[in-house]
Design a protein around this motif. Sequence first.
Motif, PDB file in Angstrom:
ATOM      1  N   LEU A  11      54.385  32.111  36.097  1.00  0.00           N
ATOM      2  CA  LEU A  11      54.237  32.556  37.479  1.00  0.00           C
ATOM      3  C   LEU A  11      53.029  33.465  37.672  1.00  0.00           C
ATOM      4  CD1 LEU A  11      58.002  33.285  38.258  1.00  0.00           C
ATOM      5  CD2 LEU A  11      56.656  31.272  38.915  1.00  0.00           C
ATOM      6  N   TRP A  12      52.301  33.755  36.582  1.00  0.00           N
ATOM      7  CA  TRP A  12      51.135  34.632  36.636  1.00  0.00           C
ATOM      8  C   TRP A  12      49.858  33.832  36.807  1.00  0.00           C
ATOM      9  CZ3 TRP A  12      50.783  39.703  37.182  1.00  0.00           C
ATOM     10  CH2 TRP A  12      51.900  40.491  36.869  1.00  0.00           C
ATOM     11  N   ALA A  13      48.968  34.338  37.644  1.00  0.00           N
ATOM     12  CA  ALA A  13      47.610  33.810  37.789  1.00  0.00           C
ATOM     13  C   ALA A  13      46.679  35.003  37.903  1.00  0.00           C
ATOM     14  CB  ALA A  13      47.491  32.934  39.032  1.00  0.00           C
ATOM     15  N   VAL A  14      45.573  34.959  37.187  1.00  0.00           N
ATOM     16  CA  VAL A  14      44.616  36.066  37.195  1.00  0.00           C
ATOM     17  C   VAL A  14      43.265  35.525  37.629  1.00  0.00           C
ATOM     18  CG1 VAL A  14      43.486  37.858  35.815  1.00  0.00           C
ATOM     19  CG2 VAL A  14      45.854  37.211  35.315  1.00  0.00           C
ATOM     20  N   SER A  15      42.607  36.245  38.529  1.00  0.00           N
ATOM     21  CA  SER A  15      41.279  35.831  38.998  1.00  0.00           C
ATOM     22  C   SER A  15      40.437  37.061  39.331  1.00  0.00           C
ATOM     23  CB  SER A  15      41.402  34.936  40.221  1.00  0.00           C
ATOM     24  OG  SER A  15      42.052  35.617  41.271  1.00  0.00           O
ATOM     25  N   ARG A  16      39.137  36.829  39.438  1.00  0.00           N
ATOM     26  CA  ARG A  16      38.244  37.911  39.848  1.00  0.00           C
ATOM     27  C   ARG A  16      38.546  38.287  41.285  1.00  0.00           C
ATOM     28  NH1 ARG A  16      32.246  37.090  37.257  1.00  0.00           N
ATOM     29  NH2 ARG A  16      32.949  36.472  35.196  1.00  0.00           N
ATOM     30  N   ALA A  17      38.327  39.565  41.572  1.00  0.00           N
ATOM     31  CA  ALA A  17      38.604  40.072  42.915  1.00  0.00           C
ATOM     32  C   ALA A  17      37.580  41.144  43.267  1.00  0.00           C
ATOM     33  CB  ALA A  17      40.015  40.653  42.982  1.00  0.00           C
ATOM     34  N   PRO A  61      35.903  57.008  40.623  1.00  0.00           N
ATOM     35  CA  PRO A  61      35.613  55.799  41.401  1.00  0.00           C
ATOM     36  C   PRO A  61      35.590  54.548  40.514  1.00  0.00           C
ATOM     37  CG  PRO A  61      33.615  57.063  41.065  1.00  0.00           C
ATOM     38  CD  PRO A  61      34.749  57.888  40.518  1.00  0.00           C
ATOM     39  N   SER A  62      35.828  53.417  41.133  1.00  0.00           N
ATOM     40  CA  SER A  62      35.851  52.134  40.425  1.00  0.00           C
ATOM     41  C   SER A  62      34.759  51.197  40.909  1.00  0.00           C
ATOM     42  CB  SER A  62      37.228  51.475  40.611  1.00  0.00           C
ATOM     43  OG  SER A  62      38.243  52.264  40.049  1.00  0.00           O
ATOM     44  N   ASP A  63      33.788  51.714  41.663  1.00  0.00           N
ATOM     45  CA  ASP A  63      32.762  50.845  42.241  1.00  0.00           C
ATOM     46  C   ASP A  63      31.866  50.192  41.192  1.00  0.00           C
ATOM     47  OD1 ASP A  63      31.818  53.420  41.768  1.00  0.00           O
ATOM     48  OD2 ASP A  63      30.449  53.406  43.469  1.00  0.00           O
ATOM     49  N   ASP A  64      31.856  50.698  39.949  1.00  0.00           N
ATOM     50  CA  ASP A  64      31.066  50.057  38.901  1.00  0.00           C
ATOM     51  C   ASP A  64      31.773  48.825  38.330  1.00  0.00           C
ATOM     52  OD1 ASP A  64      33.067  51.524  37.629  1.00  0.00           O
ATOM     53  OD2 ASP A  64      31.775  52.143  35.977  1.00  0.00           O
ATOM     54  N   LEU A  65      32.951  48.510  38.843  1.00  0.00           N
ATOM     55  CA  LEU A  65      33.677  47.325  38.402  1.00  0.00           C
ATOM     56  C   LEU A  65      33.373  46.140  39.316  1.00  0.00           C
ATOM     57  CD1 LEU A  65      37.080  49.025  37.525  1.00  0.00           C
ATOM     58  CD2 LEU A  65      35.097  48.618  36.048  1.00  0.00           C
ATOM     59  N   ALA A  66      32.134  46.080  39.745  1.00  0.00           N
ATOM     60  CA  ALA A  66      31.618  44.985  40.569  1.00  0.00           C
ATOM     61  C   ALA A  66      30.266  44.594  40.003  1.00  0.00           C
ATOM     62  CB  ALA A  66      31.487  45.436  42.022  1.00  0.00           C
ATOM     63  N   GLY A  67      29.832  43.382  40.340  1.00  0.00           N
ATOM     64  CA  GLY A  67      28.555  42.888  39.828  1.00  0.00           C
ATOM     65  C   GLY A  67      27.401  43.758  40.253  1.00  0.00           C
ATOM     66  N   PRO A  68      26.363  43.799  39.495  1.00  0.00           N
ATOM     67  CA  PRO A  68      26.161  43.090  38.224  1.00  0.00           C
ATOM     68  C   PRO A  68      26.638  43.882  37.006  1.00  0.00           C
ATOM     69  CG  PRO A  68      24.115  44.130  38.851  1.00  0.00           C
ATOM     70  CD  PRO A  68      25.114  44.445  39.946  1.00  0.00           C
ATOM     71  N   SER A  69      27.110  45.122  37.214  1.00  0.00           N
ATOM     72  CA  SER A  69      27.453  45.977  36.071  1.00  0.00           C
ATOM     73  C   SER A  69      28.880  45.789  35.563  1.00  0.00           C
ATOM     74  CB  SER A  69      27.249  47.445  36.446  1.00  0.00           C
ATOM     75  OG  SER A  69      28.147  47.801  37.498  1.00  0.00           O
ATOM     76  N   GLY A  70      29.689  45.004  36.254  1.00  0.00           N
ATOM     77  CA  GLY A  70      31.071  44.829  35.833  1.00  0.00           C
ATOM     78  C   GLY A  70      31.811  43.852  36.707  1.00  0.00           C
ATOM     79  N   LEU A  71      33.112  43.817  36.524  1.00  0.00           N
ATOM     80  CA  LEU A  71      33.960  42.948  37.345  1.00  0.00           C
ATOM     81  C   LEU A  71      35.377  43.488  37.354  1.00  0.00           C
ATOM     82  CD1 LEU A  71      35.906  41.029  35.377  1.00  0.00           C
ATOM     83  CD2 LEU A  71      33.772  39.859  35.022  1.00  0.00           C
ATOM     84  N   PHE A  72      36.141  43.007  38.314  1.00  0.00           N
ATOM     85  CA  PHE A  72      37.525  43.441  38.500  1.00  0.00           C
ATOM     86  C   PHE A  72      38.410  42.206  38.534  1.00  0.00           C
ATOM     87  CE2 PHE A  72      41.130  44.947  41.091  1.00  0.00           C
ATOM     88  CZ  PHE A  72      41.468  46.083  40.371  1.00  0.00           C
ATOM     89  N   LEU A  73      39.527  42.254  37.830  1.00  0.00           N
ATOM     90  CA  LEU A  73      40.483  41.159  37.800  1.00  0.00           C
ATOM     91  C   LEU A  73      41.784  41.601  38.458  1.00  0.00           C
ATOM     92  CD1 LEU A  73      39.976  40.006  34.106  1.00  0.00           C
ATOM     93  CD2 LEU A  73      39.107  38.881  36.173  1.00  0.00           C
ATOM     94  N   LEU A  74      42.361  40.680  39.207  1.00  0.00           N
ATOM     95  CA  LEU A  74      43.625  40.925  39.885  1.00  0.00           C
ATOM     96  C   LEU A  74      44.614  39.875  39.420  1.00  0.00           C
ATOM     97  CD1 LEU A  74      44.318  42.594  42.874  1.00  0.00           C
ATOM     98  CD2 LEU A  74      44.903  40.232  43.290  1.00  0.00           C
ATOM     99  N   GLY A  75      45.788  40.315  38.967  1.00  0.00           N
ATOM    100  CA  GLY A  75      46.831  39.391  38.542  1.00  0.00           C
ATOM    101  C   GLY A  75      47.883  39.259  39.632  1.00  0.00           C
ATOM    102  N   ARG A  76      48.270  38.024  39.865  1.00  0.00           N
ATOM    103  CA  ARG A  76      49.318  37.746  40.851  1.00  0.00           C
ATOM    104  C   ARG A  76      50.521  37.148  40.141  1.00  0.00           C
ATOM    105  NH1 ARG A  76      47.422  38.043  45.994  1.00  0.00           N
ATOM    106  NH2 ARG A  76      45.170  38.123  46.193  1.00  0.00           N
ATOM    107  N   TYR A  77      51.684  37.659  40.497  1.00  0.00           N
ATOM    108  CA  TYR A  77      52.946  37.131  39.988  1.00  0.00           C
ATOM    109  C   TYR A  77      53.663  36.508  41.167  1.00  0.00           C
ATOM    110  CZ  TYR A  77      57.469  36.923  37.641  1.00  0.00           C
ATOM    111  OH  TYR A  77      58.648  36.502  37.085  1.00  0.00           O
ATOM    112  N   ALA A  78      53.921  35.207  41.076  1.00  0.00           N
ATOM    113  CA  ALA A  78      54.537  34.454  42.181  1.00  0.00           C
ATOM    114  C   ALA A  78      53.750  34.683  43.474  1.00  0.00           C
ATOM    115  CB  ALA A  78      56.007  34.829  42.351  1.00  0.00           C
ATOM    116  N   GLY A  79      52.425  34.766  43.343  1.00  0.00           N
ATOM    117  CA  GLY A  79      51.550  34.882  44.494  1.00  0.00           C
ATOM    118  C   GLY A  79      51.272  36.291  44.978  1.00  0.00           C
TER     119      GLY A  79
END
Length: 179
Positions: A11-17, A61-79
Amino acid sequence: MTTSTLHSSDLWAVSRADVGSPEAEALLREYYTDVANRYYRLHLGREGTPEEIETGLAGSPSDDLAGPSGLFLLGRYAGEPQSCAGLRILDDRTAELTRVFVRHAVRGTGGGARLLAAVDEAARSLGAERIVLDTRLDLVEARALYTRHGYREIPAYSSGPYAQIWYGKDVTAPAPPAR
């Protein structure tokens, strides 16, 4: 006739966000509140005040978790958004893992494994050969998750009031599928 068994991990799906999205901000706030309150309870015997939590969030702050210096992943359980993790580029070979969080209500359903498998893939997509992280000693569940997924203790690469133990992992070879 073929039958299949649905596992909670399916039921888990993980994608960039977008780290600035309302879903990401809600998870990051919950993550910060959770780890801050554990710290306050352990060291001060109380929960953090709303002012302390807001001050801490503003100072982290988490703004460095965006391109080009990083990325952020979000996991969804049952959507529904239920987990997150961030990667920031440290150098040509190394990405740093940060802001790993799975909501308490869905812990034990395979979300941590799915999230870390996606982290490995994302780090490789950024050109990283290695992932490093620092954490606190009292975050025993997180430390156990990391070691179950191939992270090993390494010498300190960072400093700070909450960096008490450091882990690293080679990600040059793809990990087996998470289950």
